[in-house]
Design a protein around this motif. Structure first.
Motif, short mmCIF file in Angstrom:
data_model
loop_
_atom_site.label_atom_id
_atom_site.label_comp_id
_atom_site.label_asym_id
_atom_site.label_seq_id
_atom_site.Cartn_x
_atom_site.Cartn_y
_atom_site.Cartn_z
N TRP A 86 -0.66 -7.69 -5.82
CA TRP A 86 0.46 -7.27 -6.67
C TRP A 86 0.19 -7.63 -8.12
N TYR A 87 -0.44 -8.77 -8.36
CA TYR A 87 -0.73 -9.19 -9.73
C TYR A 87 -1.70 -8.20 -10.40
N ALA A 88 -2.73 -7.76 -9.67
CA ALA A 88 -3.71 -6.84 -10.23
C ALA A 88 -3.10 -5.46 -10.46
N ASN A 89 -2.27 -5.00 -9.51
CA ASN A 89 -1.57 -3.72 -9.62
C ASN A 89 -2.52 -2.57 -9.93
N LEU A 90 -3.57 -2.45 -9.13
CA LEU A 90 -4.58 -1.41 -9.34
C LEU A 90 -4.12 -0.07 -8.77
N ALA A 91 -4.43 0.99 -9.49
CA ALA A 91 -4.14 2.33 -8.97
C ALA A 91 -5.03 2.64 -7.77
N SER A 92 -6.24 2.08 -7.74
CA SER A 92 -7.18 2.35 -6.66
C SER A 92 -6.88 1.55 -5.40
N ASP A 93 -6.06 0.51 -5.50
CA ASP A 93 -5.67 -0.32 -4.36
C ASP A 93 -4.23 -0.75 -4.59
N LYS A 94 -3.29 0.17 -4.36
CA LYS A 94 -1.89 -0.08 -4.66
C LYS A 94 -1.37 -1.28 -3.87
N PRO A 95 -0.68 -2.19 -4.54
CA PRO A 95 -0.20 -3.40 -3.84
C PRO A 95 0.85 -3.08 -2.79
N ASP A 96 0.83 -3.87 -1.72
CA ASP A 96 1.73 -3.68 -0.60
C ASP A 96 1.83 -4.96 0.21
N TYR A 97 2.53 -4.90 1.32
CA TYR A 97 2.65 -6.04 2.23
C TYR A 97 1.84 -5.81 3.50
N LEU A 98 0.76 -5.07 3.37
CA LEU A 98 -0.19 -4.82 4.45
C LEU A 98 -1.44 -5.63 4.18
N ILE A 99 -2.01 -6.23 5.19
CA ILE A 99 -3.18 -7.08 5.03
C ILE A 99 -4.43 -6.32 5.45
N GLY A 100 -5.42 -6.23 4.54
CA GLY A 100 -6.68 -5.57 4.86
C GLY A 100 -6.54 -4.10 5.13
N GLU A 101 -5.62 -3.45 4.44
CA GLU A 101 -5.36 -2.04 4.72
C GLU A 101 -6.50 -1.12 4.28
N GLU A 102 -7.34 -1.57 3.33
CA GLU A 102 -8.42 -0.73 2.83
C GLU A 102 -9.67 -0.79 3.70
N ILE A 103 -9.83 -1.84 4.49
CA ILE A 103 -11.08 -1.99 5.24
C ILE A 103 -11.08 -1.24 6.56
#
Length: 545
Positions: free
Chosen positions: A395-412
């Motif tokens: 959430w702190y980074a707030n990247l467009a490429s990795d939108k912050p959420d309450y999901l853990i490891g959602e990109e991997i």
């Protein structure tokens, strides 16, 4: 996971969103002489303060004549209130489970004490029945016979094992039954290439294994390349050569292991200060992810809590990429103070996602503060802490490429179907995690018992029921059917951080975590405040009463 400093020193919010890589000048690469030194000096002053109180407090707390307090950490509030964290020794031996926190007024008056265990220590003898060399052999044998003792049931088996150093005589008190014991470190390499460093405690009279703690915390998953996209980086310059070393953040750096599984690797260097191309085929691309992840984690803790690095001593961690071959994992290791990433399946899917970095490096923060045991409910709280602050880093980074959420490891995409590793709004959606506390939750793998802490945090931050946050749909239930109103993630994180650094001990369980977070909420917002009441309601919503 299955587990605004001075200009030129830190990226501004505007720069963070532009996607432009920051080009360092030689002046920027030179560390501000006082920043790291001041952090180290400040910490040393706090430790000295605690050390100066150790003798008087030993007497004031009624500890035995053979017991000594050893300062580990200290937090001093704006009004001068002190929270002094100590380890304990007995007849010169470390007491495992002897840690305590003394809450002291500015004038030195003791207000309260939080102890990991309350039992008195009085051993009939300091002579072990088993010699040290035999105890060490028994520990190594225990690891081999079980193909790797570990609380983390998702770890792969050990392929090789060797003892490191001599067995150390200690007092084991964590279970409330103080006795003489040995502490032995057994190292090895798991079948999947993950290094293992297990700390075993064995009874000095019987050889029984009392505790095991895997010190290398891992994150398992696969990824589809580079995650952070185009981001700014602070680098160092020497002549016409730039390196991935960040003097503004304690000298943290990123190196290339080039497929090896040991050593510090080779520091990444470049001539144009433009790193990577966004593809896994370019070795620098994973390094961009790693260096940025370490920087954002540093900035989050620094700008949110005033914490200067993982140990709060101004020293930055090392990130190592391209570990091993086909290594589908990432891990934090306290012994090298380093974060390490594999390249994933086929060496084409680096495990360098942002919340992986925040999660794993938070294990280092936990180790430097509460030291939560990595087993039982304490282990669940350890993992939940990493999930909570890994999420907050995102959430702190707030990247467009990795939108912050309450999901853990959602990109991997560890499950291969686009689903995340864990869910904070309803942990049981992963098929194994606990939504709420029950008497057997401490028997679960720590990544599943963490669900109670994760669910509490989500309820405290966002509240119960169905809602869409940042484009993601959630529906969080409560165990008692109540409606919980959230106080926002920033306040929730502030409460958890204060509880971690001021009230949690090595043996804190969920019931004690409720008390600790209520105390933290009282300190920050007042007893009976909206925030205090929300903490109570959120814990009740996960059946911790």
């Amino acid at each position: 996971m299955k587990r605004k400093l001075a200009a030129g020193a830190v990226l501004s919010a505007t720069a963070l969103l532009t996607g432009v890589i920051q080009v360092s000048t030689a002046a920027e690469a030179t560390p501000t002489p006082s920043v790291q030194a001041q952090a180290a000096q400040h910490r040393a002053g706090l430790i000295a303060l605690a050390s100066g109180q150790a003798g008087p407090l030993t007497k004031a707390l009624g500890l035995g004549g053979q017991e000594t307090l050893v300062a580990k950490d200290a937090v001093v509030d704006a009004d001068g209130t002190r929270h002094l964290r100590f380890e304990r020794t007995y007849a010169g031996l470390p007491v495992l489970g002897g840690d305590l926190i003394v809450h002291q007024a500015a004038n030195g008056a003791v207000g309260a004490v939080d102890k990991a265990v309350t039992e008195q220590i009085a051993l009939p003898s300091l002579t072990p029945k088993i010699p040290a060399d035999k105890a060490a052999a028994q520990a190594s044998g225990a690891v081999q016979s079980t193909v790797g003792i570990t609380e983390d049931k998702d770890e792969s088996p050990l392929a090789e094992v060797h003892q490191t150093g001599a067995a150390q005589l200690v007092v084991w008190a964590t279970d409330g039954n103080p006795r003489l014991a040995y502490r032995t470190t057994v190292e090895g390499v798991r079948a999947d290439g993950t290094p293992s460093r297990q700390l075993l405690v064995t009874d000095a009279a019987t050889g029984e294994v009392l505790s095991t703690h895997e010190q290398v915390q891992t994150a398992t998953g696969t990824g589809d390349g580079v995650f952070v996209g185009s981001v700014p980086l602070t680098t160092a310059q020497s002549g016409s050569t730039f390196s991935l070393k960040d003097a503004s953040r304690g000298g943290q750096s990123t190196s290339d292991l080039k497929g090896k599984t040991s050593g510090s690797g080779t520091l990444f260097t470049d001539t144009d200060n433009a790193w990577g191309d966004g593809t896994a085929a370019n070795r620098q691309s994973a390094a961009v992810d790693a260096q940025f992840g370490a920087a954002v984690t540093w900035d989050f803790y620094k700008n949110t809590f005033g914490r200067s690095g993982i140990k709060n001593n101004g020293v930055g961690a090392t990130s190592r990429v391209h570990y091993g071959r086909n290594y589908v994992n990432a891990f934090w290791d306290d012994s090298c103070f380093c974060m390490t990433y594999g390249d994933g399946d086929g060496n084409t899917h680096p495990l360098t996602e942002l919340d992986v970095a925040g999660h794993e490096m938070t294990h280092g923060v936990t180790s430097a503060t509460a030291g939560l045991n990595y087993s039982g409910e304490s282990g669940g709280l350890n993992e939940a802490t990493s999930d909570i602050f890994g999420t907050m880093v995102e959430w702190y980074a707030n990247l467009a490429s990795d939108k912050p959420d309450y999901l853990i490891g959602e990109e991997i995409d560890i499950n291969g179907d686009g689903t995340p590793l864990r869910y904070m709004d309803k942990p049981s959606k992963d098929g194994g995690s606990a939504d709420s506390w029950s008497s057997g939750v401490g028997n679960l793998d720590v990544h599943y018992s963490s669900g109670v802490g994760n669910h509490f945090f989500y309820l405290l931050a966002e509240g119960s029921g169905a809602k869409t946050i940042n484009g993601v749909s959630y529906n969080s239930p409560t165990s008692n059917g109540s409606t919980v109103t959230g106080i926002g993630r920033d306040k929730a994180a502030a409460i958890w951080y204060r509880a971690l650094t001021v009230y949690f001990t090595s043996t804190t369980n969920y019931k004690a975590a409720r008390t600790a977070t209520l105390n933290a909420a009282k300190d920050l917002y007042g007893s009976g405040s909206t925030e205090y009441n929300a903490v109570a309601a959120a814990w009740s919503g996960v059946n911790v009463n």
